[in-house]
Design a protein around this motif. Structure first.
Motif, PDB file in Angstrom:
ATOM      1  N   LEU A   7      32.227   8.753  57.535  1.00  0.00           N
ATOM      2  CA  LEU A   7      31.814   9.240  56.223  1.00  0.00           C
ATOM      3  C   LEU A   7      31.982   8.074  55.255  1.00  0.00           C
ATOM      4  O   LEU A   7      33.020   7.415  55.257  1.00  0.00           O
ATOM      5  N   PHE A   8      30.966   7.802  54.454  1.00  0.00           N
ATOM      6  CA  PHE A   8      31.021   6.697  53.504  1.00  0.00           C
ATOM      7  C   PHE A   8      31.165   7.241  52.095  1.00  0.00           C
ATOM      8  O   PHE A   8      30.484   8.188  51.716  1.00  0.00           O
ATOM      9  N   LEU A   9      32.073   6.609  51.338  1.00  0.00           N
ATOM     10  CA  LEU A   9      32.343   7.037  49.971  1.00  0.00           C
ATOM     11  C   LEU A   9      32.168   5.867  49.016  1.00  0.00           C
ATOM     12  O   LEU A   9      32.570   4.741  49.306  1.00  0.00           O
ATOM     13  N   ALA A  10      31.583   6.178  47.859  1.00  0.00           N
ATOM     14  CA  ALA A  10      31.481   5.211  46.769  1.00  0.00           C
ATOM     15  C   ALA A  10      32.026   5.919  45.533  1.00  0.00           C
ATOM     16  O   ALA A  10      31.548   7.002  45.174  1.00  0.00           O
ATOM     17  N   ASP A  11      33.050   5.345  44.928  1.00  0.00           N
ATOM     18  CA  ASP A  11      33.709   5.962  43.774  1.00  0.00           C
ATOM     19  C   ASP A  11      34.145   7.391  44.081  1.00  0.00           C
ATOM     20  O   ASP A  11      34.014   8.285  43.249  1.00  0.00           O
ATOM     21  N   GLY A  12      34.617   7.623  45.289  1.00  0.00           N
ATOM     22  CA  GLY A  12      35.134   8.926  45.681  1.00  0.00           C
ATOM     23  C   GLY A  12      34.075   9.958  46.023  1.00  0.00           C
ATOM     24  O   GLY A  12      34.397  11.089  46.348  1.00  0.00           O
ATOM     25  N   LYS A  13      32.814   9.584  45.987  1.00  0.00           N
ATOM     26  CA  LYS A  13      31.714  10.514  46.285  1.00  0.00           C
ATOM     27  C   LYS A  13      31.071  10.123  47.614  1.00  0.00           C
ATOM     28  O   LYS A  13      30.889   8.951  47.910  1.00  0.00           O
ATOM     29  N   VAL A  14      30.693  11.126  48.390  1.00  0.00           N
ATOM     30  CA  VAL A  14      30.024  10.885  49.664  1.00  0.00           C
ATOM     31  C   VAL A  14      28.619  10.355  49.386  1.00  0.00           C
ATOM     32  O   VAL A  14      27.899  10.908  48.550  1.00  0.00           O
ATOM     33  N   VAL A  15      28.248   9.278  50.082  1.00  0.00           N
ATOM     34  CA  VAL A  15      26.932   8.662  49.904  1.00  0.00           C
ATOM     35  C   VAL A  15      26.342   8.282  51.253  1.00  0.00           C
ATOM     36  O   VAL A  15      27.059   8.158  52.239  1.00  0.00           O
ATOM     37  N   GLN A  16      25.020   8.103  51.281  1.00  0.00           N
ATOM     38  CA  GLN A  16      24.395   7.470  52.438  1.00  0.00           C
ATOM     39  C   GLN A  16      24.484   5.988  52.167  1.00  0.00           C
ATOM     40  O   GLN A  16      23.948   5.501  51.181  1.00  0.00           O
ATOM     41  N   PRO A  17      25.158   5.244  53.029  1.00  0.00           N
ATOM     42  CA  PRO A  17      25.384   3.839  52.742  1.00  0.00           C
ATOM     43  C   PRO A  17      24.136   2.980  52.935  1.00  0.00           C
ATOM     44  O   PRO A  17      23.240   3.327  53.695  1.00  0.00           O
ATOM     45  N   PRO A  22      23.050  -0.024  54.784  1.00  0.00           N
ATOM     46  CA  PRO A  22      23.595  -0.765  55.928  1.00  0.00           C
ATOM     47  C   PRO A  22      23.839  -2.249  55.650  1.00  0.00           C
ATOM     48  O   PRO A  22      24.673  -2.861  56.317  1.00  0.00           O
ATOM     49  N   ALA A  23      23.170  -2.810  54.668  1.00  0.00           N
ATOM     50  CA  ALA A  23      23.360  -4.227  54.337  1.00  0.00           C
ATOM     51  C   ALA A  23      24.596  -4.449  53.465  1.00  0.00           C
ATOM     52  O   ALA A  23      24.996  -5.589  53.239  1.00  0.00           O
ATOM     53  N   ARG A  24      25.207  -3.355  52.956  1.00  0.00           N
ATOM     54  CA  ARG A  24      26.353  -3.490  52.045  1.00  0.00           C
ATOM     55  C   ARG A  24      27.520  -2.596  52.474  1.00  0.00           C
ATOM     56  O   ARG A  24      28.207  -2.021  51.639  1.00  0.00           O
ATOM     57  N   LEU A  25      27.774  -2.480  53.750  1.00  0.00           N
ATOM     58  CA  LEU A  25      28.808  -1.567  54.238  1.00  0.00           C
ATOM     59  C   LEU A  25      30.196  -1.905  53.718  1.00  0.00           C
ATOM     60  O   LEU A  25      31.039  -1.021  53.575  1.00  0.00           O
ATOM     61  N   GLU A  26      30.438  -3.173  53.417  1.00  0.00           N
ATOM     62  CA  GLU A  26      31.751  -3.566  52.901  1.00  0.00           C
ATOM     63  C   GLU A  26      32.022  -3.005  51.502  1.00  0.00           C
ATOM     64  O   GLU A  26      33.164  -2.997  51.045  1.00  0.00           O
ATOM     65  N   ASP A  27      31.007  -2.489  50.820  1.00  0.00           N
ATOM     66  CA  ASP A  27      31.175  -1.942  49.471  1.00  0.00           C
ATOM     67  C   ASP A  27      31.698  -0.506  49.466  1.00  0.00           C
ATOM     68  O   ASP A  27      31.951   0.051  48.400  1.00  0.00           O
ATOM     69  N   TYR A  28      31.853   0.099  50.635  1.00  0.00           N
ATOM     70  CA  TYR A  28      32.217   1.518  50.712  1.00  0.00           C
ATOM     71  C   TYR A  28      33.598   1.715  51.320  1.00  0.00           C
ATOM     72  O   TYR A  28      34.075   0.906  52.094  1.00  0.00           O
ATOM     73  N   THR A  29      34.184   2.834  50.954  1.00  0.00           N
ATOM     74  CA  THR A  29      35.387   3.319  51.617  1.00  0.00           C
ATOM     75  C   THR A  29      34.897   4.236  52.726  1.00  0.00           C
ATOM     76  O   THR A  29      33.925   4.969  52.542  1.00  0.00           O
ATOM     77  N   THR A  30      35.546   4.211  53.883  1.00  0.00           N
ATOM     78  CA  THR A  30      35.125   5.075  54.984  1.00  0.00           C
ATOM     79  C   THR A  30      36.212   6.085  55.323  1.00  0.00           C
ATOM     80  O   THR A  30      37.394   5.891  55.016  1.00  0.00           O
ATOM     81  N   HIS A  31      35.776   7.155  55.935  1.00  0.00           N
ATOM     82  CA  HIS A  31      36.696   8.192  56.391  1.00  0.00           C
ATOM     83  C   HIS A  31      36.226   8.635  57.776  1.00  0.00           C
ATOM     84  O   HIS A  31      35.068   8.991  57.963  1.00  0.00           O
TER      85      HIS A  31
END
Length: 115
Positions: free
Chosen positions: A67-77, A79-88
């Motif tokens: 599961l990818f999160l941006a600013d605490g919200k679930v997002v479709q990431p 793929p070229a910027r995966l390092e910008d997300y928190t994962t669960h």
């Protein structure tokens, strides 16, 4: 958590493509207002499957199922910027939600006031 063997994104997409052959009469049996448009529905399904396949092919294998999160919200990431997300990652027997909104809603459901 370990992924189920045999269930890859590409495999599931191909299985949907293989099994999703419906006739106009199949769609006409769906009681809806407005009626289901078979041509538009099949076109949307094919587009969605193409988009899903393109996305899955861009995702690294070790990131599929997270599961990818941006600013605490679930997002479709992206793929070229995966390092910008928190994962669960999923966990066997689930994960207890920690959102204060979920906790408040649960307390309201059972008639208790939030602390």
């Amino acid at each position: 958590m370990e992924k189920a063997l045999g269930f890859t994104p590409e495999g599931l997409i191909n299985e949907i493509r293989r099994l999703a052959h419906y006739t106009a009469s199949d769609f006409n049996r769906v009681d809806s207002d407005p009626p289901v448009d078979p041509v538009a529905t099949v076109k949307e399904l094919k587009t969605a499957l193409d988009d899903a396949e393109s996305f899955a092919m861009q995702m690294p294998t070790d990131k599929i199922g997270l599961l990818f999160l941006a600013d605490g919200k679930v997002v479709q990431p992206d793929p070229a910027r995966l390092e910008d997300y928190t994962t669960h990652a999923g966990a066997r027997r689930g994960h207890w939600p920690s959102s204060s909104e979920i906790g408040t809603a649960m307390l309201e459901q059972y008639g208790k006031r939030p602390p």
